[in-house]
Design a protein around this motif. Sequence first.
Motif, mmCIF file in Angstrom:
data_model
loop_
_atom_site.group_PDB
_atom_site.id
_atom_site.type_symbol
_atom_site.label_atom_id
_atom_site.label_comp_id
_atom_site.label_asym_id
_atom_site.label_seq_id
_atom_site.Cartn_x
_atom_site.Cartn_y
_atom_site.Cartn_z
ATOM 1 N N THR A 172 45.693 10.455 55.689
ATOM 2 C CA THR A 172 44.995 9.219 55.901
ATOM 3 C C THR A 172 43.204 9.851 55.915
ATOM 4 O O THR A 172 42.995 10.644 56.427
ATOM 5 N N GLU A 173 42.734 8.698 55.544
ATOM 6 C CA GLU A 173 41.129 8.712 55.782
ATOM 7 C C GLU A 173 40.631 9.175 57.038
ATOM 8 O O GLU A 173 39.519 9.936 57.387
ATOM 9 N N GLU A 174 41.276 8.551 58.083
ATOM 10 C CA GLU A 174 40.688 8.696 59.408
ATOM 11 C C GLU A 174 41.084 9.995 59.944
ATOM 12 O O GLU A 174 40.391 10.589 60.535
ATOM 13 N N ALA A 175 42.183 10.799 59.312
ATOM 14 C CA ALA A 175 42.635 11.826 59.959
ATOM 15 C C ALA A 175 41.910 13.007 58.980
ATOM 16 O O ALA A 175 42.084 14.231 59.376
ATOM 17 N N ALA A 176 41.576 12.948 57.935
ATOM 18 C CA ALA A 176 40.902 13.911 57.009
ATOM 19 C C ALA A 176 39.511 14.168 57.587
ATOM 20 O O ALA A 176 38.800 13.456 58.282
ATOM 21 N N ALA A 177 39.227 15.570 57.326
ATOM 22 C CA ALA A 177 37.923 15.888 57.795
ATOM 23 C C ALA A 177 36.652 15.326 56.717
ATOM 24 O O ALA A 177 36.891 14.687 55.796
ATOM 25 N N ASP A 178 35.562 15.327 57.604
ATOM 26 C CA ASP A 178 34.452 14.354 56.984
ATOM 27 C C ASP A 178 34.171 14.999 55.399
ATOM 28 O O ASP A 178 33.471 14.290 54.673
ATOM 29 N N SER A 179 34.240 16.272 55.421
ATOM 30 C CA SER A 179 33.706 16.861 54.111
ATOM 31 C C SER A 179 34.815 17.844 53.576
ATOM 32 O O SER A 179 35.442 18.623 54.345
ATOM 33 N N GLN A 180 35.288 17.599 52.099
ATOM 34 C CA GLN A 180 36.266 18.283 51.579
ATOM 35 C C GLN A 180 35.396 19.354 50.574
ATOM 36 O O GLN A 180 34.669 18.669 49.691
ATOM 37 N N ASN A 181 35.360 20.502 50.873
ATOM 38 C CA ASN A 181 34.556 21.437 49.898
ATOM 39 C C ASN A 181 35.136 22.888 49.875
ATOM 40 O O ASN A 181 35.885 23.055 50.609
ATOM 41 N N TRP A 182 34.537 23.617 48.908
ATOM 42 C CA TRP A 182 35.014 24.940 48.904
ATOM 43 C C TRP A 182 33.876 25.786 48.282
ATOM 44 O O TRP A 182 32.841 25.487 47.589
ATOM 45 N N ALA A 183 33.709 27.102 48.666
ATOM 46 C CA ALA A 183 32.519 27.870 48.419
ATOM 47 C C ALA A 183 33.053 29.395 48.062
ATOM 48 O O ALA A 183 34.189 29.776 48.855
ATOM 49 N N TRP A 184 32.828 30.237 47.151
ATOM 50 C CA TRP A 184 32.999 31.259 46.966
ATOM 51 C C TRP A 184 32.056 32.547 46.382
ATOM 52 O O TRP A 184 31.078 31.864 45.662
#
Length: 430
Positions: free
Chosen positions: A402-414
């Motif tokens: 759910t959007e409420e349970a998800a982290a505020d930011s979804q990202n990836w770095a490498w």
Amino acid sequence: MKKYYLLIVFALVSINLTFAQFTLDGQFKPRTEYRNGFGSIIPDAADPGYAISTRLRLNTGYTFDSYQFYVSLQDVMVWGENRQILPDDQNDSFAVFEAWANINLGKGWSTKLGRQVLSYDDQRIFGGLDWAQQARNHDAGLLKYSKDRFMMDIGLAFSQDFDNPTGFQSVGTAFNTSGFFTYKTMQYAYLKQKWDSFSGSLLLLNNGFQNFTGEGEERAADGVSNLQTLGTHLNYKKGSFGASLNAFIQTGERQGELSVEGAYLLGLDLNYKVTSKVGFGVGMEVISGNDGEAGETGAFFPLYGTNHKFNGFMDYFYVGNHANSIGLFDIHASAKFQLGETSSLLVKVLNFSGEQELPSGEKSLGTEVDLVFSKKFKGYGLAIGYSQMFASDGMYELKGVTEEAAADSQNWAWVQLTFKPKFLNTAKND
């Protein structure tokens, strides 16, 4: 006597290298990754992932008038995976990545036998998957033909998963390995013709997947489900403009006798180089999804391609996932800037929707932004990437968070380094 034996061996090796080419090279590719939503929505309660992995390869090739021989040894290591003074590698990731011989049959014909990479066109259906540290290979035999601008490959494979030659009679040909569209049998024909500004290819592919009935001691092989993938890749390039088209259909059965009806993939990409340092691209791809009919599916899957290259670098679709889901409608735009003689920056924006509706009726999935900076140094290369997912309501529903349970930011770095040392090449001595 030993001195004479050594002289004879040295003479034979010298004569052999005079008429043949021997190469020895390697690859060392360490990559650091920070994963905070890579592959799927990460919940706020979960910690981001961080790790360093390394691919190590040692490659050797031998070319003679009548054949070519190649072996690639590979190990994939995650830093710290083994405890101190561990006698054996607990990862068990060391493997023979490639081992093949290509026999020249004359008049444009040859046959390539063994473990090898199968990669064609833009790698949509067959690709080496070089991004993944383990990459992808096939155990197959190929009959190859090439003349002028025409080429044809006919490939055959028959897979087994036991290592006891005396067990042939007792175990028959049941193939127990499954998952990720691992096949028991494969047959394909690939044909390609090139012209001055245009090329076109045709792929006819059949994969057979082992079926079973029963459980435990009652489990027994029960025939093979055959899935056919048919299609074409067209490519046009003239001056600063380029265009490519993928059009494929699938029919037959997936593993478990799941009937495939009306599955398709259609993709179009256009690119234009404004200057020698700036290029732009736009494109779209539609991949059919499951229509919900019992006992059948309309979902297409791109099988053995380099799927990381398509539909966003964060691998939300068709990278070990999304195999019988709502399909995908992907619209994307990109820009590549040459920052100097040895460096470049890629910026890509992708908007995702489902080809089919989710149970809620939602189709919109979200937008992804990918950034990749690359730079070549003397003898090695550096690449740095960052990706951000801006999820829509449909993405939360699709990934089960759910959007409420998800982290505020979804990202990836490498960050990745690539070294490809050339240890030996006897051709340079000719």
